[in-house]
Design a protein around this motif. Structure first.
Motif, PDB file in Angstrom:
ATOM      1  N   ARG A 101      33.126  45.183  44.250  1.00 24.34           N
ATOM      2  CA  ARG A 101      33.430  44.509  42.990  1.00 24.34           C
ATOM      3  C   ARG A 101      34.677  43.659  43.166  1.00 24.34           C
ATOM      4  N   HIS A 102      34.716  42.576  42.408  1.00 24.65           N
ATOM      5  CA  HIS A 102      35.888  41.702  42.410  1.00 24.65           C
ATOM      6  C   HIS A 102      36.733  41.996  41.173  1.00 24.65           C
ATOM      7  N   ALA A 103      38.011  41.668  41.257  1.00 30.38           N
ATOM      8  CA  ALA A 103      38.887  41.809  40.095  1.00 30.38           C
ATOM      9  C   ALA A 103      38.379  40.894  38.986  1.00 30.38           C
ATOM     10  N   ILE A 104      38.441  41.386  37.761  1.00 28.61           N
ATOM     11  CA  ILE A 104      37.989  40.606  36.609  1.00 28.61           C
ATOM     12  C   ILE A 104      38.944  40.845  35.452  1.00 28.61           C
ATOM     13  N   SER A 105      39.257  39.795  34.730  1.00 24.98           N
ATOM     14  CA  SER A 105      40.176  39.892  33.595  1.00 24.98           C
ATOM     15  C   SER A 105      39.828  38.784  32.597  1.00 24.98           C
ATOM     16  N   GLU A 144      33.338  50.960  46.552  1.00 29.92           N
ATOM     17  CA  GLU A 144      32.862  51.964  45.596  1.00 29.92           C
ATOM     18  C   GLU A 144      33.906  53.041  45.289  1.00 29.92           C
ATOM     19  N   ALA A 145      34.647  53.473  46.273  1.00 32.47           N
ATOM     20  CA  ALA A 145      35.660  54.516  46.061  1.00 32.47           C
ATOM     21  C   ALA A 145      36.757  54.065  45.093  1.00 32.47           C
ATOM     22  N   ASN A 146      36.908  52.749  44.894  1.00 35.13           N
ATOM     23  CA  ASN A 146      37.965  52.217  44.031  1.00 35.13           C
ATOM     24  C   ASN A 146      37.440  51.528  42.778  1.00 35.13           C
ATOM     25  N   TRP A 147      36.182  51.777  42.423  1.00 37.55           N
ATOM     26  CA  TRP A 147      35.608  51.145  41.246  1.00 37.55           C
ATOM     27  C   TRP A 147      36.314  51.559  39.952  1.00 37.55           C
ATOM     28  N   ASN A 148      37.022  52.662  39.958  1.00 33.92           N
ATOM     29  CA  ASN A 148      37.732  53.097  38.753  1.00 33.92           C
ATOM     30  C   ASN A 148      39.052  52.368  38.546  1.00 33.92           C
ATOM     31  N   ASP A 149      39.454  51.555  39.487  1.00 34.06           N
ATOM     32  CA  ASP A 149      40.677  50.756  39.336  1.00 34.06           C
ATOM     33  C   ASP A 149      40.511  49.867  38.096  1.00 34.06           C
ATOM     34  N   ALA A 150      41.538  49.772  37.303  1.00 35.27           N
ATOM     35  CA  ALA A 150      41.461  48.996  36.040  1.00 35.27           C
ATOM     36  C   ALA A 150      41.066  47.545  36.273  1.00 35.27           C
ATOM     37  N   ALA A 151      41.444  46.952  37.381  1.00 38.29           N
ATOM     38  CA  ALA A 151      41.133  45.537  37.637  1.00 38.29           C
ATOM     39  C   ALA A 151      39.690  45.327  38.116  1.00 38.29           C
ATOM     40  N   ALA A 152      38.974  46.402  38.456  1.00 46.11           N
ATOM     41  CA  ALA A 152      37.609  46.282  38.991  1.00 46.11           C
ATOM     42  C   ALA A 152      36.563  46.057  37.904  1.00 46.11           C
ATOM     43  N   SER A 153      36.962  46.133  36.640  1.00 44.87           N
ATOM     44  CA  SER A 153      36.028  45.885  35.539  1.00 44.87           C
ATOM     45  C   SER A 153      36.825  45.440  34.317  1.00 44.87           C
ATOM     46  N   TYR A 154      36.081  44.881  33.375  1.00 46.83           N
ATOM     47  CA  TYR A 154      36.681  44.490  32.102  1.00 46.83           C
ATOM     48  C   TYR A 154      36.107  45.401  31.020  1.00 46.83           C
ATOM     49  N   ALA A 155      36.963  46.095  30.306  1.00 42.07           N
ATOM     50  CA  ALA A 155      36.526  46.996  29.236  1.00 42.07           C
ATOM     51  C   ALA A 155      36.204  46.176  27.991  1.00 42.07           C
ATOM     52  N   ILE A 162      32.201  45.222  31.874  1.00 41.15           N
ATOM     53  CA  ILE A 162      31.618  44.078  32.569  1.00 41.15           C
ATOM     54  C   ILE A 162      32.277  44.028  33.933  1.00 41.15           C
ATOM     55  N   TYR A 163      31.468  43.870  34.958  1.00 37.59           N
ATOM     56  CA  TYR A 163      32.053  43.747  36.274  1.00 37.59           C
ATOM     57  C   TYR A 163      31.355  42.669  37.086  1.00 37.59           C
ATOM     58  N   ALA A 164      32.098  42.162  38.054  1.00 38.87           N
ATOM     59  CA  ALA A 164      31.616  41.107  38.942  1.00 38.87           C
ATOM     60  C   ALA A 164      31.529  41.696  40.339  1.00 38.87           C
ATOM     61  N   MET A 165      30.361  41.554  40.929  1.00 40.87           N
ATOM     62  CA  MET A 165      30.142  42.092  42.272  1.00 40.87           C
ATOM     63  C   MET A 165      29.873  40.951  43.248  1.00 40.87           C
ATOM     64  N   SER A 197      39.599  37.100  45.531  1.00 34.28           N
ATOM     65  CA  SER A 197      40.545  37.488  46.585  1.00 34.28           C
ATOM     66  C   SER A 197      40.884  38.976  46.511  1.00 34.28           C
ATOM     67  N   LYS A 198      40.465  39.635  45.418  1.00 31.62           N
ATOM     68  CA  LYS A 198      40.710  41.070  45.243  1.00 31.62           C
ATOM     69  C   LYS A 198      39.380  41.793  45.123  1.00 31.62           C
ATOM     70  N   SER A 199      39.104  42.669  46.093  1.00 32.19           N
ATOM     71  CA  SER A 199      37.843  43.403  46.109  1.00 32.19           C
ATOM     72  C   SER A 199      38.068  44.902  46.026  1.00 32.19           C
ATOM     73  N   PHE A 200      37.065  45.594  45.474  1.00 33.77           N
ATOM     74  CA  PHE A 200      37.132  47.040  45.310  1.00 33.77           C
ATOM     75  C   PHE A 200      35.846  47.656  45.837  1.00 33.77           C
TER      76      PHE A 200
END
Length: 148
Positions: A113-117, A134-145, A66-69, A129-132
């Motif tokens: 994408r915004h950080a999501i937790s 496209e190059a950083n979409w794989n960052d763990a904070a950019a989505s919720y597993a 799940i991600y927030a854009m 306040s935390k954005s990602f």
């Protein structure tokens, strides 16, 4: 030195301005985190613009994430809405896929994408306040597993 009326009014106005600006900055800082609901509120394959107008956030549940854009179009900053199950900017008809990549229209850059937790109550929290990009979409904070 004697304080005249003009000096007093200028000083008072400056003081009020500092208080207003300070409280506005605090309010903006507090508005960077948005509770959007439980992970179960977002079915697999779903997209939502429920928070587009109020918080400029789009939500997608794609695969096991799940991600927030941002709901702000990368073309001319229009607010993106859900139209025919696609993220669409009504300003110039840019269309974005479920993952935020442009698929039609003049927009050429993907949505950030915004950080999501998930907090201790099991609620998804988006941190604007935390954005990602496209190059950083794989960052763990950019989505919720999503847990199976």
């Amino acid at each position: 030195m004697e304080l005249n009326r003009r000096s007093f009014v200028k000083g008072a106005a400056a003081g009020v301005a500092l208080v207003v600006l300070g409280s506005e900055a605090l309010a903006q800082a507090e508005n960077t985190k948005v509770d959007i609901g439980k992970p179960s509120d977002f079915a697999a394959g779903s997209v939502s613009d429920k928070f587009a107008k109020s918080d400029k956030i789009l939500i997608a549940h794609n695969g096991d994430k799940i991600y927030a854009m941002t709901a702000v179009c990368t073309h001319r900053k229009g607010t993106i809405v859900l139209k025919n199950d696609k993220f669409t900017c009504p300003s110039h008809n840019s269309v974005f896929s479920i993952d935020g990549k442009p698929t039609a229209g003049p927009a050429r850059v993907a949505l950030a994408r915004h950080a999501i937790s998930v907090n201790e109550k099991g609620i998804l929290v988006v941190d604007k306040s935390k954005s990602f990009e496209e190059a950083n979409w794989n960052d763990a904070a950019a989505s919720y597993a999503v847990k199976a």
